[in-house]
Scaffold this active site. Structure first.
Site, mmCIF file in Angstrom:
data_model
loop_
_atom_site.group_PDB
_atom_site.id
_atom_site.type_symbol
_atom_site.label_atom_id
_atom_site.label_comp_id
_atom_site.label_asym_id
_atom_site.label_seq_id
_atom_site.Cartn_x
_atom_site.Cartn_y
_atom_site.Cartn_z
ATOM 1 C CB SER A 102 -0.922 0.008 1.231
ATOM 2 O OG SER A 102 -0.171 0.273 2.404
ATOM 3 C CB SER A 104 0.452 3.463 4.635
ATOM 4 O OG SER A 104 1.384 2.431 4.885
ATOM 5 C CE LYS A 159 0.714 1.614 8.762
ATOM 6 N NZ LYS A 159 0.126 2.197 7.545
ATOM 7 C CB SER A 262 -0.861 6.168 7.031
ATOM 8 O OG SER A 262 -0.319 5.214 7.922
#
Length: 297
Positions: A102, A104, A159, A262
């Site tokens: 993705s 994010s 992250k 995100s």
């Protein structure tokens, strides 16, 4: 099913076959090869030198190879054990590959990046049970980390570490504050997001001493919409400007660099230390952009 568990099962099954082959089946094949060669030699002795096989050495070698050859079921089990074992050990204790699914972490990591994750820096963990067996180095603010998603531990997320245990994290009006100190931001040129086909405001964030780029979309409101229920939710206060959280002991506050695109700790809470997989450190392939290969901040 967890890929580590699949590998572990394969290691056990192929390992049993490998041990059985070394201790039982290989000695049987060797005895059969010796018996076949001995029988050949007896036949050669009976027929005499005049009619003896002119290619006797090659015949003996062929008989030996035929008798020593593994049956198909051992060839597809025991023979693969060393390779599967090495892959399992490297993946569990050294590095593990992941693919970014993705956007994010844009602009730091793009969709389609294949990355490597250091599995020993934060301490070695036993595969499957994920029990830490060495301490390693502590996580640092700014580290890009792969972890098991707290809401579904079969899913891996990536992250950036924003808050450490005991930190007070505030993200209000699109600005980050840690323990009461605003995190410095320097404007950069607007970033063209190919996935969303549009420009986003780009900044260099200093977290602190760990500089990296982030994206912000002024059109997106600052408040958090759709925050879920999660452990230690009482440690967070949501308001019209964003959220303020006190990170509990043994947990971390994670955010994506693409701040308005995100799903992170603002929405689903803190990441416990036991869920940490490792630190991402290298893009080893992106088939649509080979220039992506290399380290990143």
């Amino acid at each position: 099913m967890d890929f580590a568990l699949i590998l572990f099962v394969l290691v056990i099954l192929t390992g049993i076959a490998w041990i059985a082959d070394k201790l039982v089946f290989l000695p049987r094949r060797r005895r059969a090869a010796e018996a076949a060669i001995a029988e050949f030699d007896r036949q050669q002795a009976r027929i005499g030198e005049r009619f003896a096989d002119e290619n006797a050495p090659q015949t003996r070698a062929r008989l030996r190879d035929e008798k020593l050859r593994q049956p198909w079921w051992l060839e597809y089990t025991a023979s693969f054990f060393p390779v599967i074992l090495v892959v399992f050990l490297v993946r569990s204790f050294v590095v593990e590959p992941f693919k970014i699914p993705s956007g994010s972490m844009v602009p730091t990591l793009l969709v389609g990046d294949f990355i490597l994750v250091n599995k020993f820096e934060y301490g070695l963990r036993l595969p499957i049970v994920n029990t830490k067996i060495t301490h390693g180095s502590p996580l640092q603010r700014g580290d890009v980390v792969v972890f098991r998603y707290p809401k579904d531990e079969s899913v891996d997320y990536i992250k950036r570490v924003i808050g450490l245990p005991g930190d007070t994290i505030a993200y209000e009006n699109k600005h980050l504050t840690i323990n009461g100190k605003p995190v410095a931001e320097t404007p950069l040129a607007d970033y063209f997001d190919e996935e969303r086909i549009g420009y986003a405001k780009q900044f260099e964030e200093d977290l602190p001493g760990r500089k990296h780029a982030i994206l912000n979309n002024p059109a997106v409101p600052p408040f958090v919409i759709g925050a879920e229920d999660y452990p230690y939710r009482d440690n967070c206060s949501y308001n019209s400007e964003g959220v303020v959280c006190k990170v509990p002991a043994g947990h971390y506050f994670m955010m994506g660099d693409n701040r308005d695109n995100s799903a992170d700790s603002r929405y689903w809470g803190f990441v416990p230390d036991r869920n940490i997989v490792g630190r991402a450190f290298f893009v080893w392939m992106n088939f649509s952009n080979l220039k992506r290969i290399g380290t990143f901040n």
